[in-house]
Write an enzyme that holds these catalytic residues in place. Structure first.
Site, PDB file in Angstrom:
ATOM      1  CG  HIS A 195       5.121 -12.785  14.619  1.00  0.00           C
ATOM      2  ND1 HIS A 195       6.255 -12.369  13.972  1.00  0.00           N
ATOM      3  CD2 HIS A 195       5.190 -14.137  14.668  1.00  0.00           C
ATOM      4  CE1 HIS A 195       6.977 -13.426  13.615  1.00  0.00           C
ATOM      5  NE2 HIS A 195       6.348 -14.505  14.039  1.00  0.00           N
ATOM      6  CE  LYS A 230     -26.763 -10.901  33.326  1.00  0.00           C
ATOM      7  NZ  LYS A 230     -27.157 -12.288  33.660  1.00  0.00           N
TER       8      LYS A 230
END
Length: 541
Positions: free
Chosen positions: A384, A504
């Site tokens: 769905h 990072k």
């Protein structure tokens, strides 16, 4: 190694693609009456039906030839022998040792690593037994009732996936939470309703310096001490999964409660190491061992079975066929098992961090696609949501359907309905519905194009009798080895992850600029500079 695209098997596969370009799955099934039984395999408790893939016997045979030409057998042996096949970090890759039998011998640099693995497992089991029995108490003498795992990446995705997958086997009077995101709301929402005196934190970081994990660990430390007001309480409410004893002790954790692992275990391959301490606490040492047995069963199958009957090898090669010859860019994983709701997220790191590479082992730029984009959601929810695109969209999306024959819950009638949907979806994807079939249903001509399903969309189905710890271990090992095989064929290093480093490094610099007391001198691009200035100007502090 010879350029992959110049290998004889690769060239032959290109001719097979051209030969089958206009062949529909419905035609392949019509040509082979027993196709649904022929293209199947059984291994370690899992049954694979790959008959709905867009392949025939000649394609399979050539894919197996490709594996041979890429030296797959030698690469498997090299991994098992402890060779440093992670070439950029000069490390062995031995997650298979984490589930090896005590009698096995697996060496790294001449030393048998199996005794060390079992020593850590024994320590984990002793600790887990105490916590589960209520013998390990907190600083105020209360029993531990809440366990919070703090980690990120492989230190979070594996444990949370395993906990959700095996929730039916957990000790229900123990509550488990998982914190990974450096967004402070993740920690806040995980702990807001907990009693600090009944809470145990597992801090999972090999180096004990991982930025996000340690930020959350420090938040947990402050949260605990705000209530218990005694530094000595840390040792009763924190344990560590790490190898950095100095930092663990500095934090206040008793190093007797530090559980280690090794540099030959990559983070995304570590859920059956000490990183799985939360899993063992949840399901107990016996069920954890059953999970390890499942891993081991698939390991043995992968290592010893001829490639033509080898479940990880066949699935990996079919994935290469879909990516490199049929032009698929993504791979959907659709578990019709609610307990496996986090399995697609786990696979995203396993596959894409491993094979999201663009250079070969010798540093040359690849001339072909590597990892697919892996994604998925449990059925029937996805039906769905995004299945519309899978069925009638313009993109080819191969699917792995995963189901079990017996549910762990009591609503068996609903399980029958669930599995009916699984089987129906794979059938609909393969065979679709023609315009003539739509007209025969009385559909007005103007509506016919909208209700046509082209079909010819490939899928595989994996079935197990039941979702047990053994079955989960075997399933994870299956995809671990599948990922490795694809990396071998693509001639890339599946065990490093340099792609996570740059962001990072830039974040550390940017963080210092954000928290600076006075206006910092910014030397980023104009977009990043503007974003930092806007954030500094509008943040509420």
């Amino acid at each position: 190694m010879t350029d992959l695209t110049q290998l004889p098997a690769w060239r032959t596969l290109a001719t097979h693609r051209d030969r089958l370009r206009d062949t529909q799955l419905r035609e392949l099934f019509a040509a082979e009456a027993q196709r649904g039984e022929k293209y199947t395999l059984d291994a370690a408790g899992w049954y694979l039906d790959y008959s709905k893939q867009r392949i025939d016997a000649a394609v399979v045979q050539t894919l197996l030839q490709l594996a041979d030409e890429c030296g797959l057998r030698a690469r498997i042996d090299a991994m098992w022998h402890g060779d440093k096949i992670n070439i950029t970090e000069k490390r062995a890759v031995l997650h298979v040792a984490l589930r090896a039998r005590k009698a096995q011998r697996i060496e790294v640099d001449g030393a048998d690593v199996v005794p060390g693995v079992h020593a850590v497992l024994a320590r984990m089991a002793a600790f887990a037994t105490r916590v589960r029995a209520g013998e390990w108490t907190g600083h105020t003498g209360k029993r531990i009732r809440h366990v919070v795992n703090i980690g990120i990446g492989g230190s979070d995705l594996g444990p949370v996936m395993a906990y959700e997958a095996l929730r039916a086997y957990t000790q229900r009077d123990l509550d488990f939470r998982f914190v990974s995101n450096v967004d402070g709301t993740d920690f806040f929402e995980a702990t807001r309703d907990l009693d600090p005196g009944e809470t145990l934190f597992i801090v999972a970081s090999k180096t004990f310096t991982t930025q996000e994990t340690m930020a959350n660990a420090r938040a947990a430390r402050a949260w605990l001490l705000a209530s218990l007001q005694d530094e000595s309480a840390i040792a009763k409410h924190f344990v560590a999964v790490s190898t950095n004893a100095a930092e663990v002790a500095k934090f206040g954790i008793d190093t007797a409660n530090m559980f280690g692992f090794w540099d030959w275990v990559g983070g995304r391959y570590s859920m059956d190491s000490a990183i799985g301490l939360s899993t063992m606490l949840a399901i107990g040492p016996e069920q954890f061992q059953a999970m390890l047995d499942g891993f081991h069963a698939m390991d043995e199958h992968f290592c010893s079975t001829p490639f033509a009957q080898n479940l990880p090898v066949l699935m990996a090669l079919i994935g290469i066929w879909n990516v490199n010859f049929l032009g698929a860019h993504t791979q959907a994983v659709l578990p019709y098992v609610q307990y496996l709701k986090r399995f697609p997220a786990y696979l995203q790191q396993l596959t894409m961090e491993s094979n999201g590479k663009s250079v070969t082992l010798d540093g040359a730029r690849v001339g072909y696609d590597t990892s697919a984009i892996w994604w998925g959601e449990p059925g029937t929810n996805g039906q769905h949501s995004f299945y519309q695109l899978v069925h009638q969209g313009t993109r080819l999306i191969p699917c792995d359907f995963i189901g079990v024959c017996d549910p762990l819950g009591p609503l068996h009638d609903q399980h029958d309905l669930l599995m009916a949907n699984l089987f129906a979806q794979s059938e609909a994807l393969a065979f679709g519905k023609t315009a003539d079939q739509v007209r025969a249903e009385g559909t007005p001509e103007w509506l016919v194009p909208h209700r046509v399903f082209d079909g010819n969309r490939p899928s595989s189905t994996l079935l197990a009798p039941r979702l047990t710890p053994h079955a989960l271990g075997a399933l994870v090992a299956l995809y671990e080895h599948l990922t490795f095989v694809q990396g071998v064929v693509w001639n890339i290093d599946s065990f490093d992850q340099w792609g996570v480093e740059l962001g990072k490094q830039l974040a550390q610099r940017t963080y210092a600029e954000i928290i600076a007391g006075s206006e910092p001198a910014l030397a980023h691009d104009s977009s990043t500079n503007a974003l930092i200035r806007r954030y500094r100007a509008t943040r509420a502090r």
